[in-house]
Design a protein around this motif. Structure first.
Motif: not given
Length: 128
Positions: A33-34, A37-38, A41
């Motif tokens: 997830r990290q 998220d980085s 998008a």
């Protein structure tokens, strides 16, 4: 009958091992997830116009606007997701031949020219 009991014992003994294997998965999920998220998008797609395409657009009165660029980018992303390499991106008034791997518009065509045209060497069509 002996086999079933043995299999049942093996199964019940292996369950705690599964729970232990699931524990590090939380760490993996957190790290995944990290990383996600980085990441941006949406992919950053750049659109270039060949010299020929710019000349044709100017000759034919096709204005290259930021909105048109965004539409072409969206068309390229959708076409790339389907595996297309050369597309016809068109709307009711204009069309563009786009090479997806090079992110380059090859030529621009007006509605009048589309009527009698045959488009070759394309493997997809996308509506703007």
């Amino acid at each position: 009958m002996t086999e079933r009991i043995t299999s049942a014992r093996l199964y019940s003994q292996s369950q705690p091992e599964r729970k232990q294997k699931n524990a590090p998965q939380g760490d993996f999920e957190l790290r995944f997830r990290q990383l996600m998220d980085s990441q941006p998008a949406t992919p950053q797609v750049q659109v270039e116009f060949s010299k020929h395409a710019l000349n044709r657009a100017e000759e034919r009165g096709i204005q290259i606007t930021p909105d048109l660029i965004d539409q072409l980018k969206g068309s390229m992303v959708r076409a790339q997701a389907k595996g297309a390499t050369n597309i016809l991106a068109m709307d009711a008034e204009k069309a563009f031949i786009v090479n997806i791997p090079n992110a380059k518009v090859i030529t621009a065509i007006t509605q009048d020219e589309m009527k009698d045209s045959v488009f070759t060497n394309i493997d997809g069509a996308v509506f703007l």
